[in-house]
Design an enzyme around this catalytic site. Structure first.
Site, mmCIF file in Angstrom:
data_model
loop_
_atom_site.group_PDB
_atom_site.id
_atom_site.type_symbol
_atom_site.label_atom_id
_atom_site.label_comp_id
_atom_site.label_asym_id
_atom_site.label_seq_id
_atom_site.Cartn_x
_atom_site.Cartn_y
_atom_site.Cartn_z
ATOM 1 N N GLU A 21 0.832 -1.215 0.000
ATOM 2 C CA GLU A 21 0.000 0.000 0.000
ATOM 3 C C GLU A 21 0.862 1.259 0.000
ATOM 4 O O GLU A 21 1.844 1.352 0.740
ATOM 5 C CB GLU A 21 -0.889 -0.027 1.253
ATOM 6 C CG GLU A 21 -2.226 0.622 1.032
ATOM 7 C CD GLU A 21 -3.085 -0.130 0.027
ATOM 8 O OE1 GLU A 21 -3.052 0.242 -1.180
ATOM 9 O OE2 GLU A 21 -3.782 -1.061 0.428
ATOM 10 N N GLY A 109 -16.060 6.351 -2.796
ATOM 11 C CA GLY A 109 -15.297 6.736 -1.598
ATOM 12 C C GLY A 109 -15.013 5.578 -0.661
ATOM 13 O O GLY A 109 -14.773 5.775 0.513
ATOM 14 N N SER A 110 -15.035 4.345 -1.179
ATOM 15 C CA SER A 110 -14.848 3.191 -0.300
ATOM 16 C C SER A 110 -13.437 2.639 -0.360
ATOM 17 O O SER A 110 -13.121 1.660 0.300
ATOM 18 C CB SER A 110 -15.821 2.085 -0.702
ATOM 19 O OG SER A 110 -15.525 1.675 -2.031
ATOM 20 N N GLY A 111 -12.589 3.235 -1.194
ATOM 21 C CA GLY A 111 -11.235 2.696 -1.341
ATOM 22 C C GLY A 111 -11.191 1.468 -2.236
ATOM 23 O O GLY A 111 -10.200 0.746 -2.258
ATOM 24 N N SER A 113 -11.762 1.747 -5.558
ATOM 25 C CA SER A 113 -11.428 2.257 -6.902
ATOM 26 C C SER A 113 -12.598 2.392 -7.859
ATOM 27 O O SER A 113 -12.523 1.977 -9.021
ATOM 28 C CB SER A 113 -10.378 1.371 -7.567
ATOM 29 O OG SER A 113 -9.194 1.499 -6.910
ATOM 30 N N ASP A 159 -4.477 1.067 -9.416
ATOM 31 C CA ASP A 159 -5.928 0.875 -9.508
ATOM 32 C C ASP A 159 -6.377 0.669 -10.948
ATOM 33 O O ASP A 159 -7.152 -0.228 -11.261
ATOM 34 C CB ASP A 159 -6.665 2.107 -8.945
ATOM 35 C CG ASP A 159 -6.280 2.382 -7.512
ATOM 36 O OD1 ASP A 159 -5.605 1.534 -6.911
ATOM 37 O OD2 ASP A 159 -6.661 3.450 -7.006
HETATM 38 C C1 GLA Z 1 -5.018 5.032 -4.310
HETATM 39 C C2 GLA Z 1 -4.218 5.310 -5.588
HETATM 40 C C3 GLA Z 1 -3.257 4.161 -5.910
HETATM 41 C C4 GLA Z 1 -2.423 3.758 -4.694
HETATM 42 C C5 GLA Z 1 -3.298 3.570 -3.465
HETATM 43 C C6 GLA Z 1 -2.509 3.326 -2.210
HETATM 44 O O1 GLA Z 1 -5.905 3.977 -4.502
HETATM 45 O O2 GLA Z 1 -5.070 5.536 -6.667
HETATM 46 O O3 GLA Z 1 -2.442 4.522 -7.008
HETATM 47 O O4 GLA Z 1 -1.402 4.679 -4.463
HETATM 48 O O5 GLA Z 1 -4.136 4.705 -3.235
HETATM 49 O O6 GLA Z 1 -1.796 2.135 -2.308
#
Ligand code: GLA
Length: 373
Positions: A21, A109-111, A113, A159
């Site tokens: 990460e 907004g949930s991480g 992508s 992502d």
């Molecule tokens: C976001 C970014 C990615 C990556 C992650 C953290 O999702 O879009 O490119 O940097 O954060 O790992």
């Protein structure tokens, strides 16, 4: 509008990152996978100079003029689509007028992508309407450009690459400095991967994310005075011990995260190849601690959610996934005890924060799908 009236059904997936990460933009190796939560677009050629966008879940409708794509940066909805179309056009591809109906089941907004999935699927839809052959890596790179230059988030490639190139049942071992990618089947034995949303919207993500990127480029410049390196992912632990003193805080902590996370990815690859899932679990726990203490991208709610997971006996590892400051966690949980695990996490997290955790039952899936309707 009826979905049957369209010519193609195109989709691109959201992603989880197992480990690695905040190191994609430092040239590190990451381990994401595309998931079955995705953005779907129903699309048809409309023989005009407009891209007309509508949504299954919103009443808004937006029309983008294809020779003025530069002008839609401030749209509340439709700006990711405009950015993707503009970057695709600038890369020399034909953008034709079309009608697009968006159907996204990745929570915003949930991480997970959702933005990458929207950008990637928009480009695939435009290429399909123009009868172009798809080059997934090129699409990922152009989608990343849209995120950086149009949406203003200076992101890495992870992502968009996972959303475009994901493969059912497989993790991607993506080397972000060369873009070499190996697929690794995700065999977790008696364990399952549980994705949980802390349901606190991550509002800080854009500004804090860009701040971390600045910090890492400053640290790189300082270390380049004594080390022959192109990116921070090349710094070994021994080198960090020797030269870390050159970095003032918080830069030293940031690099401590990057160096240790790169090591954890290598250990995780070995653990997975050997079927040592418990070791993988430990690495997830360590990754979270480093994201919390060194990289400072977690926050009260994700920390409480991870702690709730880690205190259940069937969970062997848990951490935040994605950009941070809210969003989702992943946990490795004994498959036979998932229901009890979910109940424990929901109750413990609710008591600690007042937020209701949400669990997603999704699979590791293909990135892009194109179907003729
Ligand atoms: C976001 C970014 C990615 C990556 C992650 C953290 O999702 O879009 O490119 O940097 O954060 O790992």
């Amino acid at each position: 509008m009826m979905k049957e009236n369209y010519e193609y059904k195109i989709s691109a997936s959201g992603r989880v990152n197992i480990i690695g990460e905040h190191i994609d933009y430092c040239g590190g190796k990451v381990m994401p996978a595309a998931i079955s939560l995705k953005n779907t677009i129903y699309v048809r050629d409309n023989d005009s100079n407009m891209i007309n966008i509508s949504w299954t879940t919103l009443n808004d409708k937006v029309s983008l003029q294809i020779d003025k794509l530069e002008e839609y940066r401030n749209l509340k909805y439709g700006n990711y689509q405009a950015g993707a179309a503009l970057m695709w056009q600038r890369a020399g591809h034909l953008v034709k007028g079309c009608d697009m109906l968006f159907d996204c089941n990745i929570p915003f907004g949930s991480g997970l992508s959702s933005s990458a999935a929207i950008e990637v699927s928009t480009i695939v839809a435009l290429a399909t309407i123009a009868k172009e052959k798809i080059d997934k890596v090129e699409i990922a790179l152009i989608a990343q450009k849209a995120e950086k230059e149009y949406a203003g988030v200076n992101c890495g490639i992870m992502d968009q690459y996972a959303s475009a190139c994901g493969k059912k049942g497989n993790l991607l071992l993506l080397d972000c400095s060369t873009l070499e990618c190996e697929y690794l089947p995700l065999n977790l034995g008696d364990y399952s991967l549980v994705i949980t949303n802390c349901n606190k919207p991550h509002s800080l993500i854009e500004s804090k994310y860009n701040e971390r990127r600045l910090e890492t480029s400053k640290a790189l410049k300082i270390l380049q005075q004594v080390l022959d390196i192109k990116s921070l992912s090349e710094v070994t632990n021994d080198q960090f011990i020797k030269y870390g003193y050159l970095l003032e805080q918080p830069l030293r902590k940031r690099v401590a995260h990057i160096v240790s996370e790169c090591e954890r990815v290598n250990l995780a690859i070995r653990a997975l190849k050997k079927g040592n899932i418990k070791l993988l679990g430990n690495l997830l726990n360590e990754s979270h601690t480093s994201l919390k203490d060194n990289y400072e991208v977690t926050g009260k709610e994700p920390d409480a959610l991870v702690l709730a997971a880690q205190t259940h006996s069937a969970c062997i590892g848990s951490r935040l996934t994605g950009g941070g400051f809210g969003g989702c966690t992943i946990s490795l949980v004994k498959s036979s005890e998932i229901e009890d695990f979910k109940k424990h996490v929901f109750d413990t997290y609710y008591k600690a924060t007042g937020y209701k955790a949400e669990f997603y039952d999704c699979e590791i899936s293909d990135g892009i799908k194109i179907e003729k309707i």
